[in-house]
Design an enzyme around this catalytic site. Sequence first.
Site, PDB file in Angstrom:
ATOM      1  N   ASP A   9       0.862  -1.193   0.000  1.00 29.90           N
ATOM      2  CA  ASP A   9       0.000   0.000   0.000  1.00 29.90           C
ATOM      3  C   ASP A   9       0.897   1.241   0.000  1.00 29.90           C
ATOM      4  OD1 ASP A   9      -2.585   1.393   0.205  1.00 29.90           O
ATOM      5  OD2 ASP A   9      -1.928   1.971   2.195  1.00 29.90           O
ATOM      6  N   SER A  10       0.306   2.378  -0.354  1.00 33.22           N
ATOM      7  CA  SER A  10       1.032   3.644  -0.298  1.00 33.22           C
ATOM      8  C   SER A  10       1.447   3.958   1.137  1.00 33.22           C
ATOM      9  CB  SER A  10       0.149   4.762  -0.829  1.00 33.22           C
ATOM     10  OG  SER A  10      -1.014   4.865  -0.022  1.00 33.22           O
ATOM     11  N   TYR A  41      -0.861   8.546  -2.367  1.00 36.19           N
ATOM     12  CA  TYR A  41      -0.849   8.353  -3.816  1.00 36.19           C
ATOM     13  C   TYR A  41      -2.106   8.962  -4.476  1.00 36.19           C
ATOM     14  CZ  TYR A  41       2.910   4.757  -3.879  1.00 36.19           C
ATOM     15  OH  TYR A  41       4.096   4.059  -3.812  1.00 36.19           O
ATOM     16  N   GLY A  42      -3.162   9.137  -3.662  1.00 31.68           N
ATOM     17  CA  GLY A  42      -4.493   9.435  -4.200  1.00 31.68           C
ATOM     18  C   GLY A  42      -4.597  10.652  -5.082  1.00 31.68           C
ATOM     19  N   CYS A  72      -4.150  -1.593  -2.308  1.00 37.43           N
ATOM     20  CA  CYS A  72      -4.336  -0.151  -2.447  1.00 37.43           C
ATOM     21  C   CYS A  72      -5.166   0.058  -3.706  1.00 37.43           C
ATOM     22  CB  CYS A  72      -2.971   0.517  -2.598  1.00 37.43           C
ATOM     23  SG  CYS A  72      -3.027   2.280  -2.945  1.00 37.43           S
ATOM     24  N   ASN A  73      -6.317   0.698  -3.561  1.00 36.38           N
ATOM     25  CA  ASN A  73      -7.180   0.916  -4.729  1.00 36.38           C
ATOM     26  C   ASN A  73      -6.527   1.839  -5.742  1.00 36.38           C
ATOM     27  OD1 ASN A  73     -10.165  -0.175  -4.148  1.00 36.38           O
ATOM     28  ND2 ASN A  73      -9.176   0.398  -2.239  1.00 36.38           N
ATOM     29  N   THR A  74      -5.819   2.855  -5.232  1.00 34.15           N
ATOM     30  CA  THR A  74      -5.225   3.837  -6.138  1.00 34.15           C
ATOM     31  C   THR A  74      -4.161   3.165  -7.010  1.00 34.15           C
ATOM     32  OG1 THR A  74      -5.585   5.443  -4.374  1.00 34.15           O
ATOM     33  CG2 THR A  74      -4.221   6.147  -6.221  1.00 34.15           C
ATOM     34  N   GLU A 157      -4.233   9.585   8.048  1.00 37.77           N
ATOM     35  CA  GLU A 157      -2.765   9.478   8.178  1.00 37.77           C
ATOM     36  C   GLU A 157      -2.269  10.355   9.325  1.00 37.77           C
ATOM     37  OE1 GLU A 157       0.056   8.160   5.970  1.00 37.77           O
ATOM     38  OE2 GLU A 157      -1.385   6.660   5.334  1.00 37.77           O
ATOM     39  N   CYS A 191     -11.188   2.448  -0.647  1.00 34.67           N
ATOM     40  CA  CYS A 191      -9.855   2.906  -0.259  1.00 34.67           C
ATOM     41  C   CYS A 191      -9.543   2.164   1.031  1.00 34.67           C
ATOM     42  CB  CYS A 191      -9.832   4.413  -0.027  1.00 34.67           C
ATOM     43  SG  CYS A 191      -8.285   4.985   0.728  1.00 34.67           S
ATOM     44  N   THR A 192      -8.363   1.555   1.081  1.00 36.67           N
ATOM     45  CA  THR A 192      -8.063   0.667   2.214  1.00 36.67           C
ATOM     46  C   THR A 192      -7.792   1.436   3.505  1.00 36.67           C
ATOM     47  OG1 THR A 192      -5.775   0.518   1.426  1.00 36.67           O
ATOM     48  CG2 THR A 192      -7.301  -1.221   0.764  1.00 36.67           C
ATOM     49  N   HIS A 193      -7.690   2.758   3.418  1.00 36.63           N
ATOM     50  CA  HIS A 193      -7.592   3.568   4.648  1.00 36.63           C
ATOM     51  C   HIS A 193      -8.953   3.728   5.339  1.00 36.63           C
ATOM     52  CE1 HIS A 193      -3.640   4.811   3.267  1.00 36.63           C
ATOM     53  NE2 HIS A 193      -3.471   5.562   4.335  1.00 36.63           N
TER      54      HIS A 193
HETATM   55  N1  DGL Z   1      -4.998   3.194   0.623  1.00 36.65           N
HETATM   56  C1  DGL Z   1      -5.017   3.770  -0.680  1.00 36.65           C
HETATM   57  C2  DGL Z   1      -6.199   3.234  -1.479  1.00 36.65           C
HETATM   58  O1  DGL Z   1      -6.761   2.190  -1.181  1.00 36.65           O
HETATM   59  C3  DGL Z   1      -5.070   5.282  -0.777  1.00 36.65           C
HETATM   60  C4  DGL Z   1      -4.156   6.091   0.060  1.00 36.65           C
HETATM   61  C5  DGL Z   1      -3.423   7.158  -0.708  1.00 36.65           C
HETATM   62  O2  DGL Z   1      -4.030   8.134  -1.196  1.00 36.65           O
HETATM   63  O3  DGL Z   1      -2.219   6.994  -0.791  1.00 36.65           O
HETATM   64  O4  DGL Z   1      -6.570   3.860  -2.456  1.00 36.65           O
END
Ligand code: DGL
Length: 273
Positions: A9-10, A41-42, A72-74, A157, A191-193
């Site tokens: 993940d990011s 990363y988003g 990570c979805n992004t 974060e 988004c995994t966050h």
């Molecule tokens: N956890 C990341 C996701 O699932 C996004 C976090 C980021 O923006 O880096 O998209």
Amino acid sequence: MQAPIGVFDSGYGGLTILKELKQQLPQYDYIYLGDNARAPYGTRSFDTVYHYTLEAVEWFFKQGCSLVILACNTASAKALRNIQQLDLPHMAPDKRVLGVIRPSSEILGTYSFSHHLGILGTTGTIQSESYPIELAKFAPEASIFQQACPMWVPLIENGQQDGPGADYFVQLYIDQLFAQSSKIDTVLLACTHYPLMEKKIQSFLPEHVKLVTQGDIVAKSLATYLQNHPEMDQKCSKKGQLQFFTTDNPASFEEQGSLFFGQKIAANHTDLA
Ligand code: DGL
């Protein structure tokens, strides 16, 4: 040679996926990598996310991993297709990289009665249109409504997911999603966050709306994948061990990461060299 399954993940978000993998598939070894030094990363461009994600995948391959999950979805939205189609064939034809968007899309439509699905994700995930494209294959009857939530990852974060600022931004994006359709009865946290704010998000949703997180879906999908691909399963080591790496400060990763993972963790630094 056997090696752990790589989970990327990011930053911290993929730990919400790893937690479920460890629960449902405890026999496997996992290496987690959070690219905290370059998160989030988003809001980054397609090329940047692709370049960063490819570097991470190469790092996992150097650790011996044959299977890497982009938790990570992004990264799944912006890098997975290129890595699978352009890089793997010449870089490592026997290795596999999987994402989180396809397994989520395979199942999401089955939860809905109204066939109005809501997707909440980073700006990158939403703008990529990856979910509407995948859902058109698996839930063609569904109408898809998407909302980018660019303030949620920075709040999480920075440990502000329970604060009043989070209330404001949860309300804002939920209102914007439901302004697109009041018939939405199923919402995916893409988004995994976001599972770190799951209770808060649920409290701002109409009561009948089902809120879906990805950990369980990804774990079940990985179990099926490994059953269907015994040649890959044989390459995965099985001592139930976990290792954590971050491109930033390991002490901060241990503190914040344990919130996402739900238990204490010990982290190492890597500069991906
Ligand atoms: N956890 C990341 C996701 O699932 C996004 C976090 C980021 O923006 O880096 O998209």
